[in-house]
Design a protein around this motif. Structure first.
Motif, PDB file in Angstrom:
ATOM      1  N   SER A 199       0.833  -1.198   0.000  1.00 32.79           N
ATOM      2  CA  SER A 199       0.000   0.000   0.000  1.00 32.79           C
ATOM      3  C   SER A 199       0.874   1.256   0.000  1.00 32.79           C
ATOM      4  O   SER A 199       2.081   1.199   0.262  1.00 32.79           O
ATOM      5  N   VAL A 200       0.238   2.382  -0.255  1.00 30.01           N
ATOM      6  CA  VAL A 200       0.933   3.668  -0.225  1.00 30.01           C
ATOM      7  C   VAL A 200       1.611   3.872   1.132  1.00 30.01           C
ATOM      8  O   VAL A 200       2.773   4.278   1.202  1.00 30.01           O
ATOM      9  N   ASP A 201       0.892   3.580   2.209  1.00 26.07           N
ATOM     10  CA  ASP A 201       1.457   3.756   3.551  1.00 26.07           C
ATOM     11  C   ASP A 201       2.663   2.849   3.787  1.00 26.07           C
ATOM     12  O   ASP A 201       3.573   3.211   4.540  1.00 26.07           O
ATOM     13  N   GLU A 202       2.679   1.691   3.169  1.00 23.51           N
ATOM     14  CA  GLU A 202       3.812   0.772   3.327  1.00 23.51           C
ATOM     15  C   GLU A 202       4.991   1.162   2.444  1.00 23.51           C
ATOM     16  O   GLU A 202       6.139   0.868   2.765  1.00 23.51           O
ATOM     17  N   VAL A 203       4.723   1.844   1.330  1.00 19.86           N
ATOM     18  CA  VAL A 203       5.789   2.211   0.396  1.00 19.86           C
ATOM     19  C   VAL A 203       6.469   3.523   0.796  1.00 19.86           C
ATOM     20  O   VAL A 203       7.654   3.711   0.510  1.00 19.86           O
ATOM     21  N   ARG A 204       5.771   4.389   1.500  1.00 20.68           N
ATOM     22  CA  ARG A 204       6.389   5.665   1.898  1.00 20.68           C
ATOM     23  C   ARG A 204       7.699   5.481   2.679  1.00 20.68           C
ATOM     24  O   ARG A 204       8.685   6.175   2.382  1.00 20.68           O
ATOM     25  N   PRO A 205       7.775   4.575   3.673  1.00 19.12           N
ATOM     26  CA  PRO A 205       9.053   4.404   4.374  1.00 19.12           C
ATOM     27  C   PRO A 205      10.164   3.855   3.465  1.00 19.12           C
ATOM     28  O   PRO A 205      11.334   4.197   3.649  1.00 19.12           O
ATOM     29  N   ILE A 206       9.803   3.052   2.485  1.00 20.62           N
ATOM     30  CA  ILE A 206      10.793   2.544   1.516  1.00 20.62           C
ATOM     31  C   ILE A 206      11.312   3.723   0.699  1.00 20.62           C
ATOM     32  O   ILE A 206      12.522   3.873   0.496  1.00 20.62           O
ATOM     33  N   ARG A 207      10.394   4.567   0.242  1.00 21.21           N
ATOM     34  CA  ARG A 207      10.776   5.773  -0.504  1.00 21.21           C
ATOM     35  C   ARG A 207      11.728   6.639   0.314  1.00 21.21           C
ATOM     36  O   ARG A 207      12.761   7.102  -0.178  1.00 21.21           O
ATOM     37  N   ASP A 208      11.388   6.852   1.579  1.00 22.62           N
ATOM     38  CA  ASP A 208      12.214   7.709   2.432  1.00 22.62           C
ATOM     39  C   ASP A 208      13.598   7.108   2.651  1.00 22.62           C
ATOM     40  O   ASP A 208      14.597   7.837   2.682  1.00 22.62           O
ATOM     41  N   ASP A 209      13.669   5.793   2.802  1.00 17.76           N
ATOM     42  CA  ASP A 209      14.952   5.100   2.948  1.00 17.76           C
ATOM     43  C   ASP A 209      15.780   5.270   1.677  1.00 17.76           C
ATOM     44  O   ASP A 209      16.977   5.584   1.726  1.00 17.76           O
ATOM     45  N   ILE A 210      15.147   5.102   0.535  1.00 16.48           N
ATOM     46  CA  ILE A 210      15.840   5.269  -0.746  1.00 16.48           C
ATOM     47  C   ILE A 210      16.362   6.692  -0.876  1.00 16.48           C
ATOM     48  O   ILE A 210      17.515   6.907  -1.273  1.00 16.48           O
ATOM     49  N   LYS A 211      15.544   7.672  -0.527  1.00 15.64           N
ATOM     50  CA  LYS A 211      15.977   9.072  -0.638  1.00 15.64           C
ATOM     51  C   LYS A 211      17.215   9.321   0.217  1.00 15.64           C
ATOM     52  O   LYS A 211      18.172   9.961  -0.242  1.00 15.64           O
ATOM     53  N   GLN A 212      17.225   8.819   1.438  1.00 19.90           N
ATOM     54  CA  GLN A 212      18.381   9.013   2.315  1.00 19.90           C
ATOM     55  C   GLN A 212      19.628   8.347   1.732  1.00 19.90           C
ATOM     56  O   GLN A 212      20.709   8.931   1.734  1.00 19.90           O
ATOM     57  N   ARG A 213      19.476   7.152   1.208  1.00 12.98           N
ATOM     58  CA  ARG A 213      20.617   6.451   0.609  1.00 12.98           C
ATOM     59  C   ARG A 213      21.140   7.195  -0.619  1.00 12.98           C
ATOM     60  O   ARG A 213      22.350   7.286  -0.834  1.00 12.98           O
ATOM     61  N   VAL A 214      20.223   7.726  -1.426  1.00 14.26           N
ATOM     62  CA  VAL A 214      20.626   8.488  -2.611  1.00 14.26           C
ATOM     63  C   VAL A 214      21.342   9.765  -2.192  1.00 14.26           C
ATOM     64  O   VAL A 214      22.362  10.136  -2.784  1.00 14.26           O
ATOM     65  N   GLN A 215      20.858  10.439  -1.160  1.00 16.89           N
ATOM     66  CA  GLN A 215      21.539  11.635  -0.676  1.00 16.89           C
ATOM     67  C   GLN A 215      22.954  11.300  -0.200  1.00 16.89           C
ATOM     68  O   GLN A 215      23.902  12.044  -0.478  1.00 16.89           O
ATOM     69  N   ASN A 216      23.114  10.185   0.497  1.00 16.91           N
ATOM     70  CA  ASN A 216      24.438   9.753   0.949  1.00 16.91           C
ATOM     71  C   ASN A 216      25.342   9.426  -0.237  1.00 16.91           C
ATOM     72  O   ASN A 216      26.522   9.791  -0.250  1.00 16.91           O
ATOM     73  N   LEU A 217      24.789   8.735  -1.231  1.00 17.71           N
ATOM     74  CA  LEU A 217      25.554   8.399  -2.431  1.00 17.71           C
ATOM     75  C   LEU A 217      25.995   9.667  -3.152  1.00 17.71           C
ATOM     76  O   LEU A 217      27.155   9.786  -3.566  1.00 17.71           O
ATOM     77  N   LEU A 218      25.097  10.607  -3.278  1.00 21.93           N
ATOM     78  CA  LEU A 218      25.417  11.853  -3.958  1.00 21.93           C
ATOM     79  C   LEU A 218      26.523  12.612  -3.225  1.00 21.93           C
ATOM     80  O   LEU A 218      27.421  13.181  -3.851  1.00 21.93           O
ATOM     81  N   ALA A 219      26.486  12.599  -1.910  1.00 19.41           N
ATOM     82  CA  ALA A 219      27.535  13.249  -1.130  1.00 19.41           C
ATOM     83  C   ALA A 219      28.894  12.582  -1.356  1.00 19.41           C
ATOM     84  O   ALA A 219      29.931  13.249  -1.351  1.00 19.41           O
ATOM     85  N   GLU A 220      28.900  11.275  -1.600  1.00 13.78           N
ATOM     86  CA  GLU A 220      30.147  10.553  -1.903  1.00 13.78           C
ATOM     87  C   GLU A 220      30.626  10.862  -3.325  1.00 13.78           C
ATOM     88  O   GLU A 220      31.818  11.051  -3.557  1.00 13.78           O
ATOM     89  N   LEU A 221      29.677  10.900  -4.266  1.00 12.91           N
ATOM     90  CA  LEU A 221      30.045  11.120  -5.676  1.00 12.91           C
ATOM     91  C   LEU A 221      30.483  12.541  -5.950  1.00 12.91           C
ATOM     92  O   LEU A 221      31.397  12.769  -6.743  1.00 12.91           O
ATOM     93  N   LEU A 222      29.807  13.497  -5.330  1.00  9.32           N
ATOM     94  CA  LEU A 222      30.066  14.923  -5.599  1.00  9.32           C
ATOM     95  C   LEU A 222      30.230  15.676  -4.286  1.00  9.32           C
ATOM     96  O   LEU A 222      29.425  16.553  -3.953  1.00  9.32           O
ATOM     97  N   PRO A 223      31.255  15.374  -3.522  1.00 13.94           N
ATOM     98  CA  PRO A 223      31.372  15.952  -2.173  1.00 13.94           C
ATOM     99  C   PRO A 223      31.492  17.483  -2.154  1.00 13.94           C
ATOM    100  O   PRO A 223      31.094  18.104  -1.174  1.00 13.94           O
ATOM    101  N   ASP A 224      31.974  18.079  -3.220  1.00 12.88           N
ATOM    102  CA  ASP A 224      32.159  19.538  -3.225  1.00 12.88           C
ATOM    103  C   ASP A 224      30.941  20.303  -3.719  1.00 12.88           C
ATOM    104  O   ASP A 224      30.912  21.519  -3.670  1.00 12.88           O
ATOM    105  N   THR A 225      29.925  19.572  -4.190  1.00 13.20           N
ATOM    106  CA  THR A 225      28.778  20.279  -4.773  1.00 13.20           C
ATOM    107  C   THR A 225      27.470  20.035  -4.043  1.00 13.20           C
ATOM    108  O   THR A 225      26.450  20.594  -4.406  1.00 13.20           O
ATOM    109  N   VAL A 226      27.488  19.206  -3.009  1.00 10.94           N
ATOM    110  CA  VAL A 226      26.254  18.861  -2.313  1.00 10.94           C
ATOM    111  C   VAL A 226      26.060  19.796  -1.129  1.00 10.94           C
ATOM    112  O   VAL A 226      26.957  19.990  -0.314  1.00 10.94           O
ATOM    113  N   ASP A 227      24.866  20.375  -1.080  1.00  9.08           N
ATOM    114  CA  ASP A 227      24.525  21.221   0.064  1.00  9.08           C
ATOM    115  C   ASP A 227      24.218  20.338   1.265  1.00  9.08           C
ATOM    116  O   ASP A 227      23.606  19.296   1.130  1.00  9.08           O
ATOM    117  N   GLY A 228      24.610  20.783   2.452  1.00 11.87           N
ATOM    118  CA  GLY A 228      24.382  20.027   3.662  1.00 11.87           C
ATOM    119  C   GLY A 228      23.002  20.137   4.103  1.00 11.87           C
ATOM    120  O   GLY A 228      22.152  19.483   4.325  1.00 11.87           O
TER     121      GLY A 228
END
Length: 138
Positions: free
Chosen positions: A109-138
């Motif tokens: 359900s939508v309610d069950e997928v939202r936490p998966i989405r949020d987990d993915i977003k956090q992981r992507v933000q971490n990945l982006l900080a690794e890939l482009l450390p000088d261009t990512v806003d904190g």
């Protein structure tokens, strides 16, 4: 790694997790990263619940189409992120691989997928900080 990193997200059906991750990385990197996604057994269309929860966060993945994983896609990527596709992803020396253990949103359900989405977003933000450390806003 190339000047403009290339990231490939892979899950079995390329209809949920990998599409959400690709959507976030494309949006958050603002074109600074080439982003692709694929699946070992792609579905015909993106999971409508994944589309809905991403739209809630301002990311449109509705126009995307699941694609089959190819050897060339892996060869052409600097980073390969797998999500539950097991041994179906070819391994090449010199590539950076990560396996993200995420619940498959298929049939949830939508309610069950939202936490998966949020987990993915956090992981992507971490990945982006690794890939482009000088261009990512904190």
């Amino acid at each position: 790694m190339s000047e403009k990193p290339t990231v490939l997200f892979v899950c079995v059906h390329n209809a949920g997790r990998s599409q959400m991750a690709a959507g976030y990385l494309a949006a958050l990197s603002r074109g600074a990263v080439d982003v692709f996604s694929a699946g070992s057994e792609p579905k015909e269309r993106i999971n409508p619940v994944a589309i809905q929860v991403m739209a809630e966060d301002g990311v449109d993945i509705a126009g995307r189409v699941p694609k089959i994983l190819t050897t060339d896609a892996v060869k052409g990527s600097d980073v390969v992120i797998t999500m539950g596709c097991g041994d179906t992803c070819p391994i090449f020396p010199g590539k950076h691989y990560e396996d993200w253990e995420l619940t498959d949103p298929a049939g949830l359900s939508v309610d069950e997928v939202r936490p998966i989405r949020d987990d993915i977003k956090q992981r992507v933000q971490n990945l982006l900080a690794e890939l482009l450390p000088d261009t990512v806003d904190g």
